[in-house]
Design an enzyme around this catalytic site. Structure first.
Site, PDB file in Angstrom:
ATOM      1  N   CYS A 198      -6.323  -2.911  12.338  1.00  0.00           N
ATOM      2  CA  CYS A 198      -6.419  -1.535  12.832  1.00  0.00           C
ATOM      3  C   CYS A 198      -7.833  -1.011  12.773  1.00  0.00           C
ATOM      4  CB  CYS A 198      -5.507  -0.620  12.038  1.00  0.00           C
ATOM      5  SG  CYS A 198      -5.910  -0.565  10.293  1.00  0.00           S
TER       6      CYS A 198
ATOM      7  N   ARG B  10       0.821  -1.206   0.000  1.00  0.00           N
ATOM      8  CA  ARG B  10       0.000   0.000   0.000  1.00  0.00           C
ATOM      9  C   ARG B  10       0.859   1.262   0.000  1.00  0.00           C
ATOM     10  NH1 ARG B  10      -4.032  -0.442   4.678  1.00  0.00           N
ATOM     11  NH2 ARG B  10      -2.583   0.822   5.891  1.00  0.00           N
TER      12      ARG B  10
ATOM     13  N   LYS C 286      11.636  -0.662   6.073  1.00  0.00           N
ATOM     14  CA  LYS C 286      11.898  -1.379   7.324  1.00  0.00           C
ATOM     15  C   LYS C 286      10.682  -2.244   7.652  1.00  0.00           C
ATOM     16  CE  LYS C 286      12.732  -1.089  12.273  1.00  0.00           C
ATOM     17  NZ  LYS C 286      11.695  -2.124  12.504  1.00  0.00           N
ATOM     18  N   PRO C 287      10.810  -3.569   7.517  1.00  0.00           N
ATOM     19  CA  PRO C 287       9.690  -4.453   7.838  1.00  0.00           C
ATOM     20  C   PRO C 287       9.616  -4.726   9.340  1.00  0.00           C
ATOM     21  CG  PRO C 287      11.527  -5.749   7.043  1.00  0.00           C
ATOM     22  CD  PRO C 287      11.970  -4.307   6.980  1.00  0.00           C
TER      23      PRO C 287
ATOM     24  N   GLU D 247      -0.704   6.032   9.572  1.00  0.00           N
ATOM     25  CA  GLU D 247      -1.922   5.318   9.942  1.00  0.00           C
ATOM     26  C   GLU D 247      -1.671   4.710  11.299  1.00  0.00           C
ATOM     27  OE1 GLU D 247      -4.382   1.514   9.745  1.00  0.00           O
ATOM     28  OE2 GLU D 247      -2.817   1.635   8.235  1.00  0.00           O
ATOM     29  N   LEU D 248      -2.360   5.247  12.315  1.00  0.00           N
ATOM     30  CA  LEU D 248      -2.026   4.918  13.699  1.00  0.00           C
ATOM     31  C   LEU D 248      -3.154   4.125  14.357  1.00  0.00           C
ATOM     32  CD1 LEU D 248      -0.428   8.378  14.600  1.00  0.00           C
ATOM     33  CD2 LEU D 248       0.684   6.332  13.664  1.00  0.00           C
TER      34      LEU D 248
ATOM     35  N   GLU E 114      -7.483   0.716  22.168  1.00  0.00           N
ATOM     36  CA  GLU E 114      -7.509  -0.221  21.048  1.00  0.00           C
ATOM     37  C   GLU E 114      -7.260  -1.629  21.573  1.00  0.00           C
ATOM     38  OE1 GLU E 114      -5.729  -0.427  16.581  1.00  0.00           O
ATOM     39  OE2 GLU E 114      -4.320   0.059  18.171  1.00  0.00           O
TER      40      GLU E 114
ATOM     41  N   ARG F 241     -11.963 -10.396  12.001  1.00  0.00           N
ATOM     42  CA  ARG F 241     -11.045 -10.533  10.865  1.00  0.00           C
ATOM     43  C   ARG F 241      -9.614 -10.527  11.388  1.00  0.00           C
ATOM     44  NH1 ARG F 241     -12.285  -5.065  10.108  1.00  0.00           N
ATOM     45  NH2 ARG F 241     -13.673  -5.489   8.369  1.00  0.00           N
TER      46      ARG F 241
ATOM     47  N   GLY G 290       1.433   2.017  12.448  1.00  0.00           N
ATOM     48  CA  GLY G 290       1.773   1.484  13.760  1.00  0.00           C
ATOM     49  C   GLY G 290       0.945   2.147  14.835  1.00  0.00           C
ATOM     50  N   SER G 291       1.420   2.073  16.058  1.00  0.00           N
ATOM     51  CA  SER G 291       0.687   2.610  17.190  1.00  0.00           C
ATOM     52  C   SER G 291       0.779   4.121  17.237  1.00  0.00           C
ATOM     53  CB  SER G 291       1.230   2.029  18.497  1.00  0.00           C
ATOM     54  OG  SER G 291       2.513   2.554  18.770  1.00  0.00           O
TER      55      SER G 291
END
Length: 530
Positions: A336, A213, A228-229, A302-303, A432, A330, A280-281
């Site tokens: 997220c 994405r 960085k994975p 995207e947090l 979350e 899911r 991530g967070s």
């Protein structure tokens, strides 16, 4: 989501894939068949014609810089189904990060100067390779082994990956330099240009589609990528890296798995890096934003999320319960945009709750490789204990646990748990969850439910179920969210922009805004002399 900047932390994330829930009689059942002990390598049932997956499994490294693999400190990769290591990967260091950066700097003018049709052709070739590899068992099996998601969901993730590359190629083909005549005597031209080198930092829960994405639009825009994975699912990401490498010049994509200090800090400090895209967070997102701030580095983040699931008084309770099964469970609940706060109108609460609890009780908890499984293990080793602590905190304050499911003791399993009457300020309703816990809160006044949603500070996703679509749309418009599903648990598609507001991030991925996130725009006004 996995926190890409922190080692082995509980985390989240991303695109939505519909689990197959099969009605079964009886309570939630555990299916945990015997399996061989941990192996050094993942082996599929067959060998793909293209050896790329097996090559990655043999190399077992989280570093690929211009095709070169590094051999730094080893990091164990756990199988969530057993809780035991099944292999190790090599990690990189500051020298690897600097080498990748140097290559990207040199590749920037080359890739930026590559004609748009050649870049879009490269994206389509990448998509074709991913599609071919997805048809064989090795890559889906690897994703499942690293993340614990069911094989069907791993295959769906690869399908989504294919879509991102193809759609970004299509969007690039459609993007033309604008020629405007809006001021008498002056012609204006607006041209898109690459923003620079792109740093891409991704989590473990969708280790292929979330990188896709970000990588697909970056490559479409003409940006080399420093990737960085996640340390929890590195090999699945390395397969994607190797596929992309085949179709772009050396240095256009490099992957380095390592500590934030060694890898991320030098990337974000360098002026050739023009954009950082992070999933991530919220906590780690603030650290990335702080590192980016001194250079006004463009950020796409995207947090965390705490998605409300609103069942309106006119909703079909049975249909809404089925929608929640998808929105909640899911990816084993580790998405997220998973439903977090479940607000149900009192008029339909009894029937909805009965239907959802019954469906939850019928879910099979077991090995993700078993086609009968509905809920697999959680990827982070500490997440079952974290789920138990969330349930314990809510119950100790008056919540009622109304499901009786259990989970296998071996591996990172947690039962699907439905809670009623959790206090409004309990952690299951304000944080979350990122796991298979479903707190149901009955409301009499919709404004009260919306106030509880707003109080979290999050704004990533939301869901509304109702028969009157006009009213459902009106409620959706009141949510703090980047994406809302009305009577569907899967509102995502790569064709539309997706991003969070407030504490859930900034910027967009997907659609035209996802491509433009990696672009700058040059506007030229020209007047003829004489």
């Amino acid at each position: 989501m996995g926190h890409p900047l922190q080692p082995a932390a509980a985390g989240r994330r991303r695109p939505a894939h519909r689990p197959r829930h099969r009605p079964r009689a009886g309570r939630a059942r555990i299916r945990h068949r015997s399996r061989p002990g941990p192996a050094r390598r993942v082996r599929g049932a067959a060998t793909v014609t293209d050896p790329i997956v097996n090559d990655i499994l043999s190399a077992t490294t989280g570093v690929r810089v211009a095709g070169r693999v590094a051999g730094g400190p080893r990091l164990a990769v756990l199988d969530p189904s057993t809780g035991e290591p099944f292999t190790e990967v090599s990690t990189g260091n500051g020298a690897d990060a600097e080498a990748a950066l140097g290559l990207a700097q040199r590749a920037l003018p080359v890739w930026a100067g590559t004609p748009r049709d050649a870049r879009s052709a490269a994206l389509r070739a990448i998509a074709a390779d991913v599609e071919a590899l997805a048809a064989a068992p090795e890559w889906p099996a690897l994703i499942t082994r690293e993340t614990g998601k069911r094989l069907a969901e791993s295959a769906a993730e690869l399908g989504l990956t294919v879509a991102y590359f193809r759609i970004m190629a299509d969007l690039l083909d459609r993007q033309e330099a604008e020629q405007l005549s809006v001021v008498p005597g002056i012609g204006h031209r607006v041209t898109a240009r690459p923003a620079g080198v792109a740093a891409v930092l991704t989590p473990w829960n969708f280790p292929v589609s979330i990188p896709a994405r970000k990588i697909a639009p970056a490559l479409a825009a003409g940006c080399p990528v420093l990737f960085k994975p996640s340390e929890l699912a590195p090999l699945s990401s390395m397969v994607l890296t190797a596929v992309v490498e085949r179709h772009v010049p050396a240095g256009v994509l490099s992957a380095v798995l390592g500590t934030p200090t060694d890898v991320v800090d030098p990337w974000l400090a360098d002026r050739s890096v023009g954009v950082v895209s992070f999933t991530g967070s919220t906590r780690v997102g603030r650290l990335v934003a702080a590192a980016a701030a001194p250079r006004f580095l463009r950020t796409v983040m995207e947090l965390g999320g705490c998605a409300p699931f609103l069942v309106l008084p006119d909703a079909d309770p049975q249909a809404a319960a089925q929608t929640l099964l998808v929105a909640k469970y899911r990816n084993n609940g580790q998405s997220c945009i998973a439903a977090n706060q479940i607000f149900v109108a009192r008029e339909v609460a009894a029937e909805f709750t009965e239907a959802f609890v019954a469906a939850t009780e019928k879910m099979v908890v077991g090995l993700p490789t078993d086609p009968a499984t509905d809920l697999g293990p959680l990827a982070p080793a500490g997440d079952p204990a974290r789920m138990a602590a969330l349930v314990e905190e809510a119950v100790s304050r008056g919540a009622k646990k109304v499901t009786s499911g259990a989970a296998p003791e071996k591996g990172h399993f947690a039962p699907a748990t439905v809670l009623l009457d959790a206090p409004a300020d309990s952690r299951v309703l304000t944080e979350e969850i990122f796991g298979p816990i479903a707190p149901i809160h009955v409301y009499d006044d919709l404004d009260d439910a919306l106030a509880l949603h707003q109080a979290t500070g999050y704004g990533l996703a939301g869901y509304v179920c109702g028969a009157d679509l006009d009213r459902a749309h009106a409620v959706a418009d009141r949510l703090s969210a980047g994406i809302v599903g009305i009577n569907t648990g899967t509102p995502n598609t790569p064709w539309i922009p997706f991003g969070g507001v407030r504490d859930s991030g900034l910027g967009y991925e997907g659609g035209r805004p996802g491509l433009e996130a990696f672009q700058t725009f040059l506007s030229v006004g020209a007047k003829a002399q004489g």
